[in-house]
Scaffold this active site. Structure first.
Site, PDB file in Angstrom:
ATOM      1  N   HIS A 118      48.019  23.997 -31.262  1.00 45.63           N
ATOM      2  CA  HIS A 118      47.358  23.104 -32.207  1.00 45.63           C
ATOM      3  C   HIS A 118      45.860  23.121 -31.905  1.00 45.63           C
ATOM      4  CE1 HIS A 118      47.710  20.399 -28.807  1.00 45.63           C
ATOM      5  NE2 HIS A 118      47.218  19.348 -29.445  1.00 45.63           N
ATOM      6  N   HIS A 120      43.606  20.804 -31.097  1.00 45.10           N
ATOM      7  CA  HIS A 120      42.938  19.870 -30.201  1.00 45.10           C
ATOM      8  C   HIS A 120      42.351  20.609 -29.011  1.00 45.10           C
ATOM      9  CE1 HIS A 120      45.300  16.069 -31.694  1.00 45.10           C
ATOM     10  NE2 HIS A 120      44.403  16.506 -32.558  1.00 45.10           N
ATOM     11  N   ASP A 122      42.510  20.273 -25.844  1.00 44.39           N
ATOM     12  CA  ASP A 122      43.322  20.593 -24.667  1.00 44.39           C
ATOM     13  C   ASP A 122      44.128  21.874 -24.860  1.00 44.39           C
ATOM     14  OD1 ASP A 122      44.974  19.402 -26.532  1.00 44.39           O
ATOM     15  OD2 ASP A 122      45.756  17.862 -25.187  1.00 44.39           O
ATOM     16  N   HIS A 181      52.477  14.811 -33.354  1.00 42.21           N
ATOM     17  CA  HIS A 181      51.282  14.509 -32.568  1.00 42.21           C
ATOM     18  C   HIS A 181      50.026  14.863 -33.356  1.00 42.21           C
ATOM     19  CE1 HIS A 181      48.391  14.503 -29.268  1.00 42.21           C
ATOM     20  NE2 HIS A 181      48.083  15.743 -29.583  1.00 42.21           N
ATOM     21  N   ASN A 212      47.546   9.861 -27.442  1.00 40.91           N
ATOM     22  CA  ASN A 212      46.492   9.951 -28.443  1.00 40.91           C
ATOM     23  C   ASN A 212      47.085  10.072 -29.853  1.00 40.91           C
ATOM     24  OD1 ASN A 212      44.200  10.478 -29.959  1.00 40.91           O
ATOM     25  ND2 ASN A 212      43.919  12.551 -29.157  1.00 40.91           N
TER      26      ASN A 212
END
Length: 264
Positions: A118, A120, A122, A181, A212
């Site tokens: 994904h 994001h 991280d 998420h 988150n």
């Protein structure tokens, strides 16, 4: 010595032997449950490699977010054609460059392909380090679009049309179950090892909440988890994006956290 005394001594001796045997048996069982995986860290302990089996490693990077240090997991899959990296290190390009060096040194392979689960930071923050080394970084179209929106270079958006990859003799299957998420979260399935990389879509057992939720779709998340459970009924190992890995119980724990959140 009377027969009664002899009897008492015999019973006491048997009890003592039973205690010793039971204790030994417990210690042997406990020892057999100790983890046998190999772990390697870099000098500043911001990256850790953990061997899950002969051909799969978890890579864990540590980064500070909102003043607290968190971990993030990815995978390294060794194939006959080279290593496949699932998600970059979390932090910056330098950290992912160091991860690549560690893979070459300890896994004895160069990374030939990478998958971003994904958009994001991280999961994608080290993408420039991969592209600078000519590594093919693949994602879905949605992740590629979001990556550009968030200021990252676009991965190669091929996973919608070609979700199943065969690198050498190793099959790697990506799956978009729906939002959870994030809008774009995907899972990665290694059928040979019955291992599912759930990424941030799946919560570890020590997680007390959903984390988150800035880009989350909590209303759809449970349906997306159930799609994964239906698609992969024989999961043995699940690696979450953060925290410890385990078995299928991580998926059910995620469902419980979703229920708890929606009932507030």
């Amino acid at each position: 010595m009377s027969m009664r005394a002899v009897g008492k001594v015999t019973v006491s001796l048997l009890v003592a032997i039973l205690v010793i045997v039971t204790s030994f048996s417990y210690q042997a069982t406990a020892k057999s449950k100790e983890p046998s995986s190999t772990s390697i860290t870099n000098p500043d302990k911001t990256i850790q490699l953990t061997k899950l089996n002969d051909n799969v490693w978890a890579h864990t990077s540590y980064n500070v977010w909102n003043g607290t240090t968190y971990d993030h997991n990815g995978l390294i899959v060794s194939t006959s054609k080279g290593a496949v990296l699932i998600d970059t290190a979390w932090g910056n390009d330098q950290k992912t460059e160091e991860l690549l060096q560690m893979i070459e040194k300890h896994v004895k392979q160069k990374v030939v392909l990478a998958i971003v689960t994904h958009a994001h930071d991280d999961s994608i923050s080290g993408i420039r380090a991969l592209l600078n080394q000519g590594i093919d970084v693949r994602s879905t179209r949605l992740t590629a679009e979001l990556a550009v929106k968030y200021g990252y270079p676009s991965p190669n958006p091929t996973l919608d049309e070609a979700p199943v990859l065969k690198i050498g003799g190793t099959v790697i299957e990506t799956f978009y179950p729906g939002e959870g998420h994030s809008q774009d979260n995907i899972t990665v399935w290694l059928p040979k090892y019955k291992l599912l990389f759930g990424g941030c879509f799946v919560k570890s057992l020590e997680a007390k909440d959903l984390g988150n939720l800035l880009d989350a779709n909590v209303e759809q998340w449970d349906d997306s988890i159930n799609k994964v459970l239906k698609k992969y009924p024989f999961i043995k190992t699940v690696v979450a994006g953060h925290g410890n890995w385990g078995d299928k119980s991580l998926l059910f724990h995620t469902l419980d956290l979703i229920r708890q959140h929606t009932q507030k």
